[in-house]
Design a protein around this motif. Sequence first.
Motif, PDB file in Angstrom:
ATOM      1  N   ALA A  33       0.820  -1.207   0.000  1.00  0.00           N
ATOM      2  CA  ALA A  33       0.000   0.000   0.000  1.00  0.00           C
ATOM      3  C   ALA A  33       0.855   1.258   0.000  1.00  0.00           C
ATOM      4  O   ALA A  33       1.975   1.269   0.513  1.00  0.00           O
ATOM      5  CB  ALA A  33      -0.919   0.013   1.217  1.00  0.00           C
ATOM      6  N   MET A  34       0.313   2.291  -0.611  1.00  0.00           N
ATOM      7  CA  MET A  34       0.903   3.631  -0.560  1.00  0.00           C
ATOM      8  C   MET A  34      -0.197   4.590  -0.125  1.00  0.00           C
ATOM      9  O   MET A  34      -1.386   4.339  -0.378  1.00  0.00           O
ATOM     10  CB  MET A  34       1.465   4.046  -1.917  1.00  0.00           C
ATOM     11  N   GLY A  35       0.206   5.663   0.509  1.00  0.00           N
ATOM     12  CA  GLY A  35      -0.833   6.549   1.010  1.00  0.00           C
ATOM     13  C   GLY A  35      -0.358   7.973   1.192  1.00  0.00           C
ATOM     14  O   GLY A  35       0.839   8.262   1.097  1.00  0.00           O
ATOM     15  N   TRP A  36      -1.336   8.842   1.432  1.00  0.00           N
ATOM     16  CA  TRP A  36      -1.082  10.244   1.743  1.00  0.00           C
ATOM     17  C   TRP A  36      -1.715  10.570   3.094  1.00  0.00           C
ATOM     18  O   TRP A  36      -2.875  10.207   3.345  1.00  0.00           O
ATOM     19  CB  TRP A  36      -1.680  11.151   0.671  1.00  0.00           C
ATOM     20  N   TYR A  37      -0.946  11.234   3.929  1.00  0.00           N
ATOM     21  CA  TYR A  37      -1.413  11.719   5.215  1.00  0.00           C
ATOM     22  C   TYR A  37      -1.194  13.229   5.241  1.00  0.00           C
ATOM     23  O   TYR A  37      -0.452  13.771   4.431  1.00  0.00           O
ATOM     24  CB  TYR A  37      -0.625  11.074   6.354  1.00  0.00           C
ATOM     25  N   ARG A  38      -1.838  13.888   6.175  1.00  0.00           N
ATOM     26  CA  ARG A  38      -1.596  15.319   6.341  1.00  0.00           C
ATOM     27  C   ARG A  38      -1.623  15.683   7.820  1.00  0.00           C
ATOM     28  O   ARG A  38      -2.263  15.017   8.621  1.00  0.00           O
ATOM     29  CB  ARG A  38      -2.621  16.151   5.561  1.00  0.00           C
ATOM     30  N   GLN A  39      -0.928  16.767   8.122  1.00  0.00           N
ATOM     31  CA  GLN A  39      -0.891  17.255   9.488  1.00  0.00           C
ATOM     32  C   GLN A  39      -0.961  18.769   9.478  1.00  0.00           C
ATOM     33  O   GLN A  39      -0.074  19.432   8.928  1.00  0.00           O
ATOM     34  CB  GLN A  39       0.379  16.788  10.198  1.00  0.00           C
ATOM     35  N   ALA A  40      -2.021  19.275  10.061  1.00  0.00           N
ATOM     36  CA  ALA A  40      -2.198  20.714  10.199  1.00  0.00           C
ATOM     37  C   ALA A  40      -1.602  21.156  11.538  1.00  0.00           C
ATOM     38  O   ALA A  40      -1.480  20.350  12.460  1.00  0.00           O
ATOM     39  CB  ALA A  40      -3.675  21.078  10.128  1.00  0.00           C
ATOM     40  N   PRO A  41      -1.251  22.438  11.669  1.00  0.00           N
ATOM     41  CA  PRO A  41      -0.673  22.920  12.934  1.00  0.00           C
ATOM     42  C   PRO A  41      -1.577  22.626  14.114  1.00  0.00           C
ATOM     43  O   PRO A  41      -2.783  22.893  14.074  1.00  0.00           O
ATOM     44  CB  PRO A  41      -0.537  24.425  12.691  1.00  0.00           C
ATOM     45  N   GLY A  42      -1.003  22.036  15.160  1.00  0.00           N
ATOM     46  CA  GLY A  42      -1.760  21.749  16.362  1.00  0.00           C
ATOM     47  C   GLY A  42      -2.665  20.537  16.274  1.00  0.00           C
ATOM     48  O   GLY A  42      -3.424  20.264  17.214  1.00  0.00           O
ATOM     49  N   LYS A  43      -2.606  19.818  15.158  1.00  0.00           N
ATOM     50  CA  LYS A  43      -3.473  18.643  14.993  1.00  0.00           C
ATOM     51  C   LYS A  43      -2.642  17.396  14.756  1.00  0.00           C
ATOM     52  O   LYS A  43      -1.467  17.471  14.387  1.00  0.00           O
ATOM     53  CB  LYS A  43      -4.441  18.859  13.824  1.00  0.00           C
ATOM     54  N   GLN A  44      -3.274  16.254  14.962  1.00  0.00           N
ATOM     55  CA  GLN A  44      -2.599  14.986  14.711  1.00  0.00           C
ATOM     56  C   GLN A  44      -2.545  14.688  13.214  1.00  0.00           C
ATOM     57  O   GLN A  44      -3.381  15.164  12.446  1.00  0.00           O
ATOM     58  CB  GLN A  44      -3.339  13.855  15.441  1.00  0.00           C
TER      59      GLN A  44
END
Length: 122
Positions: A33-44
């Motif tokens: 599997a391949m994937g994309w994640y994201r992280q905004a300031p102050g969030k997981q």
Amino acid sequence: QVQLVESGGGLVQAGGSLRLSCAASGRIFSINAMGWYRQAPGKQRELVASITRGGSENYADSVKGRFTISRDNAKNTVYLQMNSLKPEDTAVYYCNADLFPTRHSPSYLTYWGQGTQVTVSS
């Protein structure tokens, strides 16, 4: 060694589009599997989308209908087409890959890219 290198981030107005790319290189026998994640300031960090080697896709509810994940197995590359972007999509986007470095690897290892910033202005 294995490297995942993302590209395609940037600044875009709300309603606009961006396409992210992530290329895996180095000692790779096969990639699951391949994937994309994201992280905004102050969030997981959160999952945005993932795709299996066979092409089965999975999306976070917040991006369904707007984002599309795809991959090119021959190039060990995963893409994320992001349309109708919203200010709340602003985050650092990371790709990851579950891969076997060699044919003799007993299980897959997970690798991460360095992240690319996506900023959506209102």
